[in-house]
Design an enzyme around this catalytic site. Sequence first.
Site, short mmCIF file in Angstrom:
data_model
loop_
_atom_site.label_atom_id
_atom_site.label_comp_id
_atom_site.label_asym_id
_atom_site.label_seq_id
_atom_site.Cartn_x
_atom_site.Cartn_y
_atom_site.Cartn_z
N SER A 7 84.06 51.83 61.30
CA SER A 7 82.84 52.58 60.95
C SER A 7 82.11 52.02 59.72
O SER A 7 81.59 52.80 58.92
CB SER A 7 83.15 54.06 60.78
N ASN A 67 81.71 42.65 66.46
CA ASN A 67 82.54 42.76 67.66
C ASN A 67 81.80 43.68 68.63
O ASN A 67 81.80 44.89 68.46
CB ASN A 67 83.91 43.34 67.26
N TRP A 68 81.18 43.05 69.62
CA TRP A 68 80.33 43.84 70.53
C TRP A 68 81.15 44.60 71.57
O TRP A 68 80.59 45.37 72.36
CB TRP A 68 79.31 42.92 71.22
N LYS A 69 82.44 44.34 71.63
CA LYS A 69 83.33 45.04 72.58
C LYS A 69 82.75 44.95 74.00
O LYS A 69 82.12 43.95 74.33
CB LYS A 69 83.55 46.48 72.11
N GLY A 118 81.98 47.01 64.57
CA GLY A 118 81.84 47.38 65.97
C GLY A 118 80.47 47.99 66.22
O GLY A 118 79.46 47.30 66.36
N GLU A 124 92.04 47.32 60.08
CA GLU A 124 91.22 48.32 60.77
C GLU A 124 92.07 49.57 61.03
O GLU A 124 92.79 49.64 62.03
CB GLU A 124 90.74 47.76 62.12
N GLY A 134 85.25 53.57 65.33
CA GLY A 134 84.35 54.24 66.25
C GLY A 134 84.32 55.75 66.07
O GLY A 134 83.78 56.47 66.90
N GLU A 184 92.30 48.32 70.10
CA GLU A 184 92.00 48.76 71.48
C GLU A 184 92.82 47.96 72.49
O GLU A 184 93.22 48.49 73.53
CB GLU A 184 90.48 48.64 71.74
N HIS A 216 93.40 43.37 68.46
CA HIS A 216 92.55 44.53 68.15
C HIS A 216 93.27 45.80 68.60
O HIS A 216 93.96 45.81 69.63
CB HIS A 216 91.20 44.40 68.86
P1 PGA Z 1 83.53 50.35 64.57
O1 PGA Z 1 84.57 49.29 65.20
O2 PGA Z 1 82.74 49.60 63.53
O3 PGA Z 1 82.72 50.82 65.75
O4 PGA Z 1 84.35 51.44 63.96
C1 PGA Z 1 85.22 48.34 64.40
C2 PGA Z 1 86.12 47.50 65.26
O5 PGA Z 1 86.79 48.03 66.14
O6 PGA Z 1 86.19 46.25 65.07
#
Ligand code: PGA
Length: 251
Positions: A212, A9-11, A233, A166, A172, A98, A96
């Site tokens: 993470s 997931n490149w966000k 991520g 998650e 993150g 976010e 997600h």
């Molecule tokens: P992260 O994000 O690996 O940077 O913790 C995971 C995600 O939000 O899918």
Amino acid sequence: MRKKIVVGNWKMNNTVAESVTLATDVIGALGEGFSGCDVGLAPTYLALDAVGQLLEGSEVQLVAQNCHYENDGAFTGEVSARMINAIGCSYVIIGHSERRQYFGETNATVNLRIKKALSEGLKVILCVGETLAERESGVTETVISSQIREGLTGISHIGAIVIAYEPVWAIGTGKTASSSQAEEVHLFIRTLIGELYGEPAFRLVRIQYGGSVKPSNAAELFAMPNIDGGLIGGASLNADDFVAIVQAASV
Ligand code: PGA
């Protein structure tokens, strides 16, 4: 035996040109005919077309980071499931944390988006997870149960859905749930899916872990009986790290 699934997931990262470079590096490092696990890449909407063209003929699937629940209309800034499907995505990430935290996504809108995505023939990665405050006050299972029950209300097609657990406090932040902490929640989710959809779904539903995940912790997480891969991520922005994680899911 469930095939593991690892999605990057490149966000909101990478221009189109940078996305093409990263996707090229990932495909190159995986090598032709890679089949150790299912792999997907989720660039921004802008880069879906270019990355999708690169992925044609490879085993790697194109994934969108979200979709709207109407086909078209006056929804400035949104992209519909119909458009996501037309550009060649096979999966879409929905709910997600976010999106929930910064863009007002609720279990009800998650449900609408999932229904529309499925009706367009897309497969869905439904994200669930508790915040740190929720974990510390002992309501992790209650929160996840509502996210799943409300997110999946009226949906019978569980075969097209992957769940991503998650924990918000691990996204993150560099803090990963320990493999046993994650496994406990994964088993809870699997049991709930079994209650809602029956025994085959209990056995077959794939539950990714996200938060993470790195090359250094992936193998331990993926060795747990109910962890079927990862939603990655930060580490997916580096081709070598992402491919190392894919390889950890492919043993
Ligand atoms: P992260 O994000 O690996 O940077 O913790 C995971 C995600 O939000 O899918």
